[in-house]
Design a protein around this motif. Structure first.
Motif, PDB file in Angstrom:
ATOM      1  N   MET A  37       0.802  26.069 -83.133  1.00  0.00           N
ATOM      2  CA  MET A  37       0.987  26.979 -82.012  1.00  0.00           C
ATOM      3  C   MET A  37       1.104  28.420 -82.481  1.00  0.00           C
ATOM      4  O   MET A  37       0.560  29.337 -81.857  1.00  0.00           O
ATOM      5  CB  MET A  37       2.235  26.576 -81.219  1.00  0.00           C
ATOM      6  N   VAL A  38       1.814  28.647 -83.584  1.00  0.00           N
ATOM      7  CA  VAL A  38       1.972  30.009 -84.106  1.00  0.00           C
ATOM      8  C   VAL A  38       0.626  30.570 -84.558  1.00  0.00           C
ATOM      9  O   VAL A  38       0.281  31.723 -84.250  1.00  0.00           O
ATOM     10  CB  VAL A  38       2.991  30.024 -85.259  1.00  0.00           C
ATOM     11  N   ILE A  39      -0.154  29.758 -85.273  1.00  0.00           N
ATOM     12  CA  ILE A  39      -1.464  30.220 -85.733  1.00  0.00           C
ATOM     13  C   ILE A  39      -2.388  30.491 -84.543  1.00  0.00           C
ATOM     14  O   ILE A  39      -3.077  31.521 -84.498  1.00  0.00           O
ATOM     15  CB  ILE A  39      -2.097  29.178 -86.685  1.00  0.00           C
ATOM     16  N   SER A  40      -2.393  29.580 -83.564  1.00  0.00           N
ATOM     17  CA  SER A  40      -3.229  29.774 -82.375  1.00  0.00           C
ATOM     18  C   SER A  40      -2.816  31.029 -81.620  1.00  0.00           C
ATOM     19  O   SER A  40      -3.662  31.818 -81.183  1.00  0.00           O
ATOM     20  CB  SER A  40      -3.124  28.549 -81.446  1.00  0.00           C
ATOM     21  N   GLY A  41      -1.511  31.227 -81.480  1.00  0.00           N
ATOM     22  CA  GLY A  41      -1.026  32.407 -80.777  1.00  0.00           C
ATOM     23  C   GLY A  41      -1.360  33.693 -81.507  1.00  0.00           C
ATOM     24  O   GLY A  41      -1.723  34.699 -80.881  1.00  0.00           O
TER      25      GLY A  41
END
Length: 210
Positions: free
Chosen positions: A33-37
């Motif tokens: 989620m952090v990378i996607s965000g």
């Protein structure tokens, strides 16, 4: 462990993995989620900078963060309610590599539903979550693609890594954890590329004089 890689019997087992209560899976979810965000925020910020709309960047970043948190919370709630915090996984370890299968039909239905809902709502985050789940339903890294492993004895889990990231997180039963870890060690050693012997000084001089 005796026997050549081709003659050792395959290890095959099925296990229920906790989707919401497994710390290793939660850490993986958070990382995705952090990378996607970060990627989404960077692209939107770039577009706004190009269009000279700098004042909208900060509110946009906050909105992206809220959306990602909401998606993760909804996903965890769905995993707890719909999947009952259980995902049936099957693993096979043999001379070809490690294979992981999702054998729970509810997981396949949930990933398909996320893909459809994301497409209908034009939501790349929701569609991406469904696509990621579908891609993780089956994995089969060969031994040539595994560079190292990391053991998690307290969780009875083994993380298989290539040169820069984890390619599979395998979960074992209390009875077969040590057996699986030893088998993976043996297979990695058997399939490790052998470096060619370097020529001696005398050989180097001989070839240089030819």
């Amino acid at each position: 462990m005796t026997g050549t890689p081709a003659t050792r019997p395959a290890l095959d087992w099925t296990i229920d993995v906790g989707l919401v209560t497994e710390p290793l899976l939660l850490a993986g979810y958070l990382k995705v989620m952090v990378i996607s965000g970060a990627i989404m925020a960077a692209l939107l910020a770039f577009l706004m900078a190009v269009t000279d709309d700098l004042e909208a960047i900060a509110p946009m970043l906050g909105l992206v963060g809220i959306v990602l948190v909401a998606v993760m919370v909804i996903s965890l709630i769905a995993a707890g309610l719909v999947m009952r915090n259980r995902l049936a996984m099957r693993y096979v370890v043999d001379e070809r590599g490690v294979r992981q299968f999702t054998v729970d039909r509810r997981a396949a239905a949930a990933s398909t539903a996320a893909l459809v809902a994301g497409a209908l709502a034009v939501s790349p985050v929701l569609a991406g979550a469904g696509l990621l789940a579908a891609m993780q339903a089956r994995r089969a890294p060969a031994w040539s693609g595994i560079a190292s492993l990391r053991r998690h004895p307290s969780r009875r889990a083994i993380a298989l890594r290539n040169s820069w990231r984890t390619v599979m997180l395998g979960f074992c039963t209390p009875q077969n954890y040590e057996t699986v870890a030893a088998r993976i060690d043996a297979e990695m050693a058997a399939h490790r590329p052998r470096s060619r012997p370097r020529p001696s000084t005398a050989d180097s001089r001989f070839y240089a004089g030819c």
